[in-house]
Design an enzyme around this catalytic site. Structure first.
Site, PDB file in Angstrom:
ATOM      1  N   LEU A 205       0.828  -1.208   0.000  1.00 32.54           N
ATOM      2  CA  LEU A 205       0.000   0.000   0.000  1.00 32.54           C
ATOM      3  C   LEU A 205       0.859   1.253   0.000  1.00 32.54           C
ATOM      4  O   LEU A 205       0.541   2.228  -0.698  1.00 32.54           O
ATOM      5  CB  LEU A 205      -0.935  -0.002   1.224  1.00 32.54           C
ATOM      6  CG  LEU A 205      -1.838   1.224   1.319  1.00 32.54           C
ATOM      7  CD1 LEU A 205      -2.782   1.310   0.111  1.00 32.54           C
ATOM      8  CD2 LEU A 205      -2.638   1.210   2.614  1.00 32.54           C
TER       9      LEU A 205
ATOM     10  N   TYR B 191      -2.894 -10.947  15.520  1.00 34.41           N
ATOM     11  CA  TYR B 191      -2.774  -9.861  14.540  1.00 34.41           C
ATOM     12  C   TYR B 191      -3.914  -8.853  14.722  1.00 34.41           C
ATOM     13  O   TYR B 191      -3.686  -7.640  14.798  1.00 34.41           O
ATOM     14  CB  TYR B 191      -2.789 -10.432  13.113  1.00 34.41           C
ATOM     15  CG  TYR B 191      -2.903  -9.376  12.029  1.00 34.41           C
ATOM     16  CD1 TYR B 191      -1.791  -8.636  11.644  1.00 34.41           C
ATOM     17  CD2 TYR B 191      -4.119  -9.120  11.396  1.00 34.41           C
ATOM     18  CE1 TYR B 191      -1.901  -7.654  10.647  1.00 34.41           C
ATOM     19  CE2 TYR B 191      -4.234  -8.150  10.409  1.00 34.41           C
ATOM     20  CZ  TYR B 191      -3.120  -7.426  10.040  1.00 34.41           C
ATOM     21  OH  TYR B 191      -3.229  -6.459   9.068  1.00 34.41           O
TER      22      TYR B 191
ATOM     23  N   ALA C 144       3.737  -1.846   8.990  1.00 29.69           N
ATOM     24  CA  ALA C 144       2.974  -2.816   9.787  1.00 29.69           C
ATOM     25  C   ALA C 144       3.642  -4.178   9.781  1.00 29.69           C
ATOM     26  O   ALA C 144       4.459  -4.484   8.911  1.00 29.69           O
ATOM     27  CB  ALA C 144       1.551  -2.953   9.226  1.00 29.69           C
TER      28      ALA C 144
ATOM     29  N   THR D 215       2.464  -7.654   9.006  1.00 30.30           N
ATOM     30  CA  THR D 215       1.270  -8.108   8.284  1.00 30.30           C
ATOM     31  C   THR D 215       1.171  -9.631   8.120  1.00 30.30           C
ATOM     32  O   THR D 215       0.316 -10.113   7.387  1.00 30.30           O
ATOM     33  CB  THR D 215       1.206  -7.440   6.884  1.00 30.30           C
ATOM     34  OG1 THR D 215       2.448  -7.638   6.217  1.00 30.30           O
ATOM     35  CG2 THR D 215       0.927  -5.960   7.002  1.00 30.30           C
TER      36      THR D 215
ATOM     37  N   ASP E 131      12.691   3.385  10.877  1.00 29.60           N
ATOM     38  CA  ASP E 131      12.121   2.274  11.642  1.00 29.60           C
ATOM     39  C   ASP E 131      11.120   2.883  12.620  1.00 29.60           C
ATOM     40  O   ASP E 131      11.507   3.617  13.536  1.00 29.60           O
ATOM     41  CB  ASP E 131      13.257   1.552  12.382  1.00 29.60           C
ATOM     42  CG  ASP E 131      12.744   0.419  13.252  1.00 29.60           C
ATOM     43  OD1 ASP E 131      11.524   0.336  13.502  1.00 29.60           O
ATOM     44  OD2 ASP E 131      13.584  -0.385  13.702  1.00 29.60           O
TER      45      ASP E 131
END
Ligand SMILES: NC(=O)c1ccc[n+]([C@@H]2O[C@H](COP(=O)([O-])OP(=O)(O)OC[C@H]3O[C@@H](n4cnc5c(N)ncnc54)[C@H](OP(=O)(O)O)[C@@H]3O)[C@@H](O)[C@H]2O)c1
Length: 289
Positions: free
Chosen positions: A17, A130, A65, A67, A41
């Site tokens: 994204l 998650y 993220a 993921t 970071d």
């Protein structure tokens, strides 16, 4: 949408994204500071504060993220560090320089038992580590920066990263049939559609939680079937259950997203965007290496 030119700082800019947000923002004429993991970071709090102080953007888009949904079950601490705590640090650093924060979250904050599309005010109840870590990130963002956009999206696909559609196309060309889960339903979302919607939101003061995902819903098996049909791939989709698939992380059975907010951008139906994506992939394949 306002045509105002903004200075945007994008974290996680190398991700699926993040790349689309950077490309769409540049195309829209915004100034963009694109920071992938090597450049910033987001778990290194002091570096985050220093960088934002130096850049002084109008808005920060946090695409960084953890993921790996299944991996998070065993790696709770890294997942919570990146998805839960770091967003609060980024959002606070943004607030300190007067910037708004747009943070990405997930349909996996819901348990999937509602039976119809989830809207922003629905109660969250993540099933997986998650999902819990993403919910923690929403909360840490909201707590420290009143000018927040927490955008929940789902089932992303795009040119910039590994995704389900690509996996199906690869398997479909290698095999006669693929076994795909048919009892999880969600809203497939094309990254360029989402990126444009994020830019539209950022230009507003319509803060809070927003659901932005491809219009409509389908199961993973239906998405595979539609992908093969539209790409002309001769491969049979065998529908299986979540129980047969036996993945480490539990997933919501029905996590389609819809918005109850009048001004939240609406995306194209997922089938239309799938077609656009297949066209983009085909064009890219023709470009000489
Ligand atoms: N993919 C989906 O289906 C989906 C669905 C719903 C919501 N979302 C949310 O949408 C957002 C974007 O997802 P995506 O699919 O674009 O993910 P992605 O492709 O995995 O991108 C995440 C990016 O974050 C980077 N990153 C990892 N650790 C970092 C750190 N400590 N500091 C800075 N950057 C770091 C990663 O770099 P490395 O590659 O070097 O690790 C990667 O480039 C995430 O918030 C995700 O939770 C995704």
């Amino acid at each position: 949408m306002s045509a105002e030119r903004l200075k945007l700082l994008v974290t996680g800019a190398g991700g699926m994204l993040g790349q689309e947000v950077v490309a769409a923002a540049r195309l829209a004429g915004h100034g963009v500071v694109a920071l992938g993991r090597p450049e910033l970071d987001v778990t290194a709090g002091e570096s985050v504060r220093r960088r934002l102080e130096a850049e002084r953007p109008d808005a920060v888009v946090n695409c960084a993220a953890y993921t790996n949904v299944d991996g998070a079950e065993d790696e709770r601490e890294p997942a919570f560090e990146l998805n839960g705590r770091a967003p609060g640090v980024v959002a606070a650093a943004a607030a300190e320089v007067g910037a708004s924060i747009l943070h990405l979250s997930s349909d996996y904050v819901f348990d999937g038992r509602k039976g119809e599309p989830y809207v922003e005010s629905d109660a969250t109840a993540p099933l997986s580590a998650y999902g819990e870590s993403k919910l923690a990130g929403e909360e840490s963002t909201i707590a420290v920066n009143p000018r927040h956009f927490v955008v929940r999206s789902a089932w992303l696909f795009g040119l910039g990263g590994r995704n389900f559609v690509d996996t199906m196309l690869r398997l479909g060309r290698e095999r006669d049939e693929v076994r795909v889960v048919d009892d999880q339903v969600g809203s497939p979302t094309f990254c360029p559609d989402l990126a444009e919607a994020l830019l539209a939101l950022i230009a507003t003061e319509d803060h809070g939680v927003h659901h932005v995902a491809g219009a409509g819903a389908c199961s993973w098996a239906e998405l595979a079937t539609e992908t093969f049909a539209r790409a002309g791939v001769d491969c049979r989709v065998v529908a299986i259950t979540t129980a047969e698939m036996a993945r480490p992380a539990p997933r919501p059975a029905f996590s389609a997203l819809a918005s109850e907010r009048a001004a939240t951008p609406r995306l194209h139906p997922w089938q239309e965007s799938l077609q656009t994506y297949l066209g983009a992939r085909a064009r890219r394949a023709q470009v000489p290496a």
